[in-house]
Scaffold this motif. Structure first.
Motif, PDB file in Angstrom:
ATOM      1  N   UNK A  18     -22.289  37.666 -65.235  1.00 28.67           N
ATOM      2  CA  UNK A  18     -21.872  37.545 -66.633  1.00 28.67           C
ATOM      3  C   UNK A  18     -20.472  36.947 -66.696  1.00 28.67           C
ATOM      4  N   UNK A  19     -20.095  36.507 -67.867  1.00 27.08           N
ATOM      5  CA  UNK A  19     -18.787  35.907 -68.068  1.00 27.08           C
ATOM      6  C   UNK A  19     -17.686  36.962 -68.059  1.00 27.08           C
ATOM      7  N   UNK A  20     -16.463  36.500 -67.950  1.00 28.02           N
ATOM      8  CA  UNK A  20     -15.308  37.392 -68.033  1.00 28.02           C
ATOM      9  C   UNK A  20     -15.293  38.070 -69.408  1.00 28.02           C
ATOM     10  N   UNK A  21     -15.625  37.322 -70.452  1.00 30.72           N
ATOM     11  CA  UNK A  21     -15.667  37.899 -71.801  1.00 30.72           C
ATOM     12  C   UNK A  21     -16.643  39.064 -71.875  1.00 30.72           C
ATOM     13  N   UNK A  22     -17.853  38.870 -71.350  1.00 30.66           N
ATOM     14  CA  UNK A  22     -18.858  39.940 -71.370  1.00 30.66           C
ATOM     15  C   UNK A  22     -18.384  41.154 -70.565  1.00 30.66           C
ATOM     16  N   UNK A  23     -17.821  40.894 -69.389  1.00 28.56           N
ATOM     17  CA  UNK A  23     -17.336  41.998 -68.556  1.00 28.56           C
ATOM     18  C   UNK A  23     -16.239  42.775 -69.279  1.00 28.56           C
ATOM     19  N   UNK A  24     -15.346  42.065 -69.941  1.00 30.36           N
ATOM     20  CA  UNK A  24     -14.257  42.714 -70.672  1.00 30.36           C
ATOM     21  C   UNK A  24     -14.801  43.591 -71.795  1.00 30.36           C
ATOM     22  N   UNK A  32      -7.570  39.329 -70.133  1.00 35.03           N
ATOM     23  CA  UNK A  32      -6.463  39.220 -69.170  1.00 35.03           C
ATOM     24  C   UNK A  32      -6.501  40.360 -68.153  1.00 35.03           C
ATOM     25  N   UNK A  33      -6.984  41.524 -68.571  1.00 32.22           N
ATOM     26  CA  UNK A  33      -7.106  42.657 -67.647  1.00 32.22           C
ATOM     27  C   UNK A  33      -8.170  42.370 -66.601  1.00 32.22           C
ATOM     28  N   UNK A  34      -9.265  41.759 -67.007  1.00 31.36           N
ATOM     29  CA  UNK A  34     -10.329  41.399 -66.052  1.00 31.36           C
ATOM     30  C   UNK A  34      -9.795  40.364 -65.066  1.00 31.36           C
ATOM     31  N   UNK A  35      -9.108  39.335 -65.569  1.00 32.57           N
ATOM     32  CA  UNK A  35      -8.543  38.323 -64.675  1.00 32.57           C
ATOM     33  C   UNK A  35      -7.549  38.947 -63.687  1.00 32.57           C
ATOM     34  N   UNK A  36      -6.713  39.868 -64.163  1.00 30.33           N
ATOM     35  CA  UNK A  36      -5.746  40.532 -63.283  1.00 30.33           C
ATOM     36  C   UNK A  36      -6.460  41.370 -62.224  1.00 30.33           C
ATOM     37  N   UNK A  37      -7.524  42.075 -62.620  1.00 28.61           N
ATOM     38  CA  UNK A  37      -8.280  42.896 -61.669  1.00 28.61           C
ATOM     39  C   UNK A  37      -8.953  42.023 -60.606  1.00 28.61           C
ATOM     40  N   UNK A  38      -9.432  40.859 -61.005  1.00 24.94           N
ATOM     41  CA  UNK A  38     -10.027  39.930 -60.041  1.00 24.94           C
ATOM     42  C   UNK A  38      -8.956  39.446 -59.069  1.00 24.94           C
ATOM     43  N   UNK A  39      -7.790  39.097 -59.597  1.00 27.60           N
ATOM     44  CA  UNK A  39      -6.705  38.600 -58.743  1.00 27.60           C
ATOM     45  C   UNK A  39      -6.268  39.655 -57.729  1.00 27.60           C
ATOM     46  N   UNK A  42      -9.660  44.056 -57.329  1.00 21.44           N
ATOM     47  CA  UNK A  42     -10.171  45.342 -57.806  1.00 21.44           C
ATOM     48  C   UNK A  42     -11.546  45.188 -58.441  1.00 21.44           C
ATOM     49  N   UNK A  43     -11.908  43.964 -58.709  1.00 20.22           N
ATOM     50  CA  UNK A  43     -13.163  43.656 -59.373  1.00 20.22           C
ATOM     51  C   UNK A  43     -13.797  42.470 -58.659  1.00 20.22           C
ATOM     52  N   UNK A  44     -15.058  42.586 -58.243  1.00 22.77           N
ATOM     53  CA  UNK A  44     -15.693  41.468 -57.534  1.00 22.77           C
ATOM     54  C   UNK A  44     -15.942  40.300 -58.483  1.00 22.77           C
ATOM     55  N   UNK A  45     -15.902  39.115 -57.931  1.00 25.09           N
ATOM     56  CA  UNK A  45     -16.140  37.934 -58.753  1.00 25.09           C
ATOM     57  C   UNK A  45     -16.717  36.817 -57.910  1.00 25.09           C
ATOM     58  N   UNK A  46     -17.280  35.869 -58.606  1.00 25.05           N
ATOM     59  CA  UNK A  46     -17.809  34.665 -57.982  1.00 25.05           C
ATOM     60  C   UNK A  46     -17.173  33.495 -58.721  1.00 25.05           C
ATOM     61  N   UNK A  47     -16.489  32.648 -57.980  1.00 25.63           N
ATOM     62  CA  UNK A  47     -15.858  31.484 -58.606  1.00 25.63           C
ATOM     63  C   UNK A  47     -16.658  30.243 -58.250  1.00 25.63           C
ATOM     64  N   UNK A  48     -17.042  29.506 -59.279  1.00 24.81           N
ATOM     65  CA  UNK A  48     -17.715  28.230 -59.109  1.00 24.81           C
ATOM     66  C   UNK A  48     -16.862  27.202 -59.848  1.00 24.81           C
ATOM     67  N   UNK A  49     -16.158  26.415 -59.062  1.00 25.26           N
ATOM     68  CA  UNK A  49     -15.156  25.477 -59.585  1.00 25.26           C
ATOM     69  C   UNK A  49     -14.177  26.248 -60.459  1.00 25.26           C
TER      70      UNK A  49
END
Length: 82
Positions: A18-24, A32-39, A42-49
Motif C-alpha cells: 500500500x501507499x505511504x498515505x494508506x499506511x499513515x 512524515x511520520x511514516x517516512x521517518x519510520x522508514x528512514x 522501524x517500518x519495512x518498505x519497498x522502494x521502486x525508483x
C-alpha cells in the motif's frame, strides 16, 4: 460513501503493498511520520525508483487484521475501532 480509512483497509486486505498515505491512515499517523519510520528502519518498505510502498502483510500483522478475520468469519476485516 466510504471514508479514507475504509478505502485504505480494503486495499491493505487485497493488495500486496500500500501507499505511504494508506499506511499513515491505518496507523493513525501523518505521512512524515511514516517516512521517518522508514528512514530509521522501524517500518519495512519497498522502494521502486521514487515510489515507496509498505507491505500489506506487515500492516495486517501489526494491526491484528488477520486475527480479526479468522476469529470473526463473515465480517469485513477492515472495520477500524471494532
Amino acid at each position: 460513501m466510504t471514508t479514507r480509512a475504509e478505502e485504505a483497509l480494503k486495499r491493505v486486505t487485497s493488495e500486496p503493498t500500500v501507499s505511504v498515505d494508506d499506511a499513515a491512515v491505518l496507523l493513525g499517523v501523518g505521512r512524515s511520520t511514516v517516512y521517518a519510520a522508514v528512514k530509521l528502519q522501524e517500518l519495512p518498505s519497498i522502494r521502486v525508483r521514487q515510489r515507496l510502498r509498505i507491505p500489506s502483510s506487515w500492516l495486517r500483522q501489526v494491526l491484528d487484521l488477520a486475527d480479526r478475520a479468522a476469529t470473526n468469519p463473515g465480517t469485513e476485516a477492515g472495520r477500524l475501532g471494532d
